[in-house]
Scaffold this active site. Structure first.
Site, PDB file in Angstrom:
ATOM      1  N   TRP A 280      42.337  62.920  17.644  1.00  0.00           N
ATOM      2  CA  TRP A 280      43.539  63.533  18.216  1.00  0.00           C
ATOM      3  C   TRP A 280      43.819  63.019  19.625  1.00  0.00           C
ATOM      4  O   TRP A 280      44.589  63.613  20.357  1.00  0.00           O
ATOM      5  CB  TRP A 280      43.386  65.061  18.248  1.00  0.00           C
ATOM      6  N   HIS A 374      50.454  73.199  11.575  1.00  0.00           N
ATOM      7  CA  HIS A 374      49.138  72.843  11.047  1.00  0.00           C
ATOM      8  C   HIS A 374      49.225  72.874   9.528  1.00  0.00           C
ATOM      9  O   HIS A 374      49.807  73.787   8.940  1.00  0.00           O
ATOM     10  CB  HIS A 374      48.066  73.821  11.547  1.00  0.00           C
ATOM     11  N   ASP A 397      40.910  74.706   3.981  1.00  0.00           N
ATOM     12  CA  ASP A 397      41.333  73.828   5.075  1.00  0.00           C
ATOM     13  C   ASP A 397      40.212  72.841   5.371  1.00  0.00           C
ATOM     14  O   ASP A 397      39.086  73.234   5.655  1.00  0.00           O
ATOM     15  CB  ASP A 397      41.637  74.687   6.317  1.00  0.00           C
TER      16      ASP A 397
END
Length: 732
Positions: A280, A374, A397
């Site tokens: 990220w 998200h 997830d």
């Protein structure tokens, strides 16, 4: 020499762990009780000469089991449903004197009580829920069987044998890879834990190999197509390899709860050498930027061939790959996007934004982040481990966010349990509840060390939760499956239930909120095209008969979509006088030169406006994001759009910026039409157009899609797609 590993098991188990589908041991061709008398010739007993599995795409075994789309020449069936095999013998089969059975074996240490060695008896009638083989044809030297597997059977690749009984023991066929059989979850079987009763939903959530993933911002929703490619050559084996790599015991691979939980851990590489490395920080050395991927196929095939994690992924890539894994194995699955998703490390249902006394955001004190969006997945299954009513869609997830039982994974958490606040039910329901239900709390940190709650926004987090609509590329709003509408009595009850079951909520927001200010503030960000100037308009409404003076502050930041700020590119302070009952607006110009050199992966600009009313000391705060409009990749085709016919695909892109693009990569793929391809251009000058041509030969008919992406050192998240209708090849 024994091939048993020299591992010691501490006296607790006689058999090593059976945790690899790929590991094999051959069953003996002769399994005899003792010595066979010399006068007996075992060749006189029934001998198997051939086994036919009817495994072509057009055979009923594949068509009836909805596995005809898999690009795989082995037999693939779904559990709990009958399929056909034919066995040829050296002489006619006589059921009065001949005894035989079919055997299925998985792993290196097969055991009947673990479901890894399955002897299938020949029976007169098949029994629901049980393995069995019924003779439906006995002609000449051939016997045709209708075989039914258990709806709880392990999912994986089985080795098949035919065993003939003799008074002296068993004679068995040799190991033959051609008779290997894949058994998958079965959403068409009522007894299977993943049964889904709606045919359109099965078509979408199991059989659709192309999806749409939503991203961007709540006020500016973007979408992109994603090639799940679950039927492509090698993908089924790659998904089984993922479970092998996790060293998941084979006996647990028939349970969708366990399979989805292992998948959520293994799709990220954080602590288990899983499929994808997350990044990220906008630095993607030695890998591919997350925005460049167009689908899951390249990622899974590279992972299996290299046996090392693939670089790089972010939430939508993790979700796309995880969706492929689930659908490929037969578990109904979909990708969902939550706009304004709370990432709150201690899951305390509160996102604290700290302001300094002048109204600026304190980056030192503000630790919680709100992701613009998200993506995670939902998988459909029963939950026999929970009370009745909590089956159905489960949130899973694979983006590595928080540790769950010692590993980076999340779910399956019952969506129904999340909605009603029953966060005591496994797995990870408190974390999912916080992602969609947290409050956004603005707190002023005074110089004397005290904190004052300025305002609480209860509607910002979990603003909108969406997935792809069934049978189309549009958006379906599923927010009401996760939460009741704000202000409803049920919503308050769900929150109280969650708190009762242990969800934490800091107490300083209740009853300490200041009364509503006399002044309302809002702002709008003009639709912004990459490389162009645009305006931010701030409006103030004075609802009182008092005159007020205001000190306001606008901060423009380049942020990651995770809400983390990289750089402040715009600062502007201004003062304003508000007459009684008046409305005023202020326009702030944002120049392209201010933001272009700082841009990140997704062209996301985040604005924060705070204002202090001097007379009342009230602080007003608002934040909004905008996603820059980026150019598109153009895809064109020429030639006949037909199975087996050559088509030429052209990818075209024009650089709209005033600067040169360098190290430009194009990715192109289309499941059933062409395998994933890549092409690099060293540079593209301003306003120049580049073209790239590829020849392809489609192998799947029906509605298909070509998907392309462009990525470079300075410009990313550029996509294009083209819908195709591929015709069947006419039969002669």
């Amino acid at each position: 020499m024994s091939d048993t590993p020299a591992t010691t098991f501490g006296g607790r188990r006689a058999v090593p762990p059976n945790n690899s589908n790929a590991a094999e041991v051959d069953l003996p061709t002769e399994d005899l009780h003792g010595l066979v008398p010399r006068s007996v010739n075992l060749q006189d007993y029934l001998q198997v000469t051939a086994v036919h599995l009817f495994k072509e795409r057009w055979d009923s075994n594949k068509v009836d089991h909805h596995t005809d789309k898999y690009d795989n020449n082995k037999l693939i069936v779904r559990r709990g449903q009958t399929f056909y095999v034919q066995i040829d013998f050296n002489r006619p089969y006589d059921p009065r004197q001949d005894l035989f059975r079919v055997e299925y074996v998985i792993g290196r240490y097969p055991q009947e009580n673990k479901g890894t060695y399955i002897p299938v008896p020949v029976v007169s009638e098949l029994q629901s829920g049980k393995w069995g083989a019924k003779v439906i044809m006995n002609e000449d030297r051939s016997v045709r069987l209708s075989i039914q597997s258990s709806p709880k059977c392990i999912v994986g690749k089985f080795r098949m044998y035919v065993a003939v009984w003799t008074p002296y023991g068993i004679l068995r066929t040799r190991r033959d890879p051609e008779t290997d059989t894949y058994i998958l979850f079965n959403p068409w079987c009522e007894e299977d834990a993943v049964y889904l009763d709606d045919d359109r939903e099965r078509e979408e959530y199991v059989l659709n190999d192309i999806g749409v993933i939503f991203y961007g911002d709540f006020s500016d929703i973007k979408s992109r197509s994603w090639s799940y490619g679950q039927f492509e050559d090698g993908i089924l084996d790659a998904c089984l390899y993922v479970m092998d790599k996790a060293q998941m015991d084979l006996s647990g691979r028939g349970n969708p709860i366990k399979v989805s939980r292992v998948g959520s851990a293994m799709v990220n590489a954080k602590d288990d050498e899983g499929v994808l490395v997350g990044s990220w920080d906008n630095v993607y050395a030695y890998g591919i930027p997350p925005s460049a991927w167009t689908g899951s196929v390249d990622i899974l095939l590279e992972y299996k061939s290299s046996e090392t994690p693939v670089r790089y992924g972010q939430c939508w890539v993790f979700a796309g790959v995880f969706n492929t894994f689930l659908r490929c194995l037969g578990i109904p699955a979909r990708v969902v996007t939550n706009y304004f998703s709370a990432h709150d490390n201690d899951a305390n249902l509160q996102m604290d934004v700290f302001l300094e006394e002048d109204g600026n955001v304190s980056s030192k004190l503000t630790k919680d982040s709100v992701w613009n969006y998200h993506c995670w997945n939902e998988a459909w299954m029963t939950r026999p481990d929970l009370p009745v009513g909590f089956g159905g869609w489960q949130a899973v997830d694979s983006t590595p966010q928080e540790n769950s039982d010692g590993m980076y994974r999340c779910g399956p958490a019952s969506v129904q349990a999340v909605k009603h606040g029953h966060v005591c039910f496994q797995f990870d329901a408190p974390f999912v509840f916080a992602e969609v239900n947290s409050d956004l709390v603005y707190i002023t940190a005074k110089k004397d060390g005290t904190h004052v709650v300025e305002s609480v926004d209860t509607t910002h987090i979990g603003k909108l939760i969406v997935t792809k609509q069934i049978g189309g590329d549009g958006m379906q709003d599923i927010t009401d499956t996760y939460k009741f509408q704000e202000g409803q009595e049920e919503e308050r009850l769900a929150l109280e239930t969650a708190l009762m079951y242990g969800a934490k909520k800091a107490l300083n927001t209740e009853g300490v909120v200041k009364p509503k200010s006399d002044v309302d503030m809002d702002f709008e960000v003009e639709s912004a095209v990459l490389g162009k100037d645009f305006k931010v308009t701030i409006t103030f409404q004075n609802n009182s008969t008092n005159l007020y003076t205001i000190l306001a502050y606008l901060s423009g930041n380049i942020t990651f979509y995770t809400g983390v700020t990289k750089e402040e590119f715009k600062k502007e302070a201004f003062e304003m006088t508000l007459e009684p009952l008046s409305f005023k607006k202020k326009e702030v110009l944002v120049r392209a030169g201010e933001y272009m050199s700082h841009l990140l992966e997704q062209g996301l600009l985040h604005f924060f406006v705070t204002a202090r009313i001097n007379e009342t000391r009230d602080v007003l705060a608002k934040q909004k994001s905008t996603v820059l409009i980026v150019p598109k990749v153009i895809i064109k085709v020429r030639g006949t759009a037909m199975v087996g016919s050559d088509m030429v695909v052209t990818v075209e892109f024009t650089n709209p910026l005033k600067e040169m693009l360098q190290n430009v990569w194009f990715h192109l793929e289309g499941p059933g039409v062409m395998l994933p391809k890549r092409k690099m251009f060293r540079e593209i000058r301003p306003n120049d157009t580049v073209q790239w041509e590829e020849v392809c030969r489609p192998w799947a008919s029906g509605p298909r899609k070509l998907i392309a992406s462009m990525t470079s050192d300075t410009l990313r998240h550029v996509y294009g797609e083209l819908d195709l209708q591929i015709q069947r090849r006419p039969t002669m």
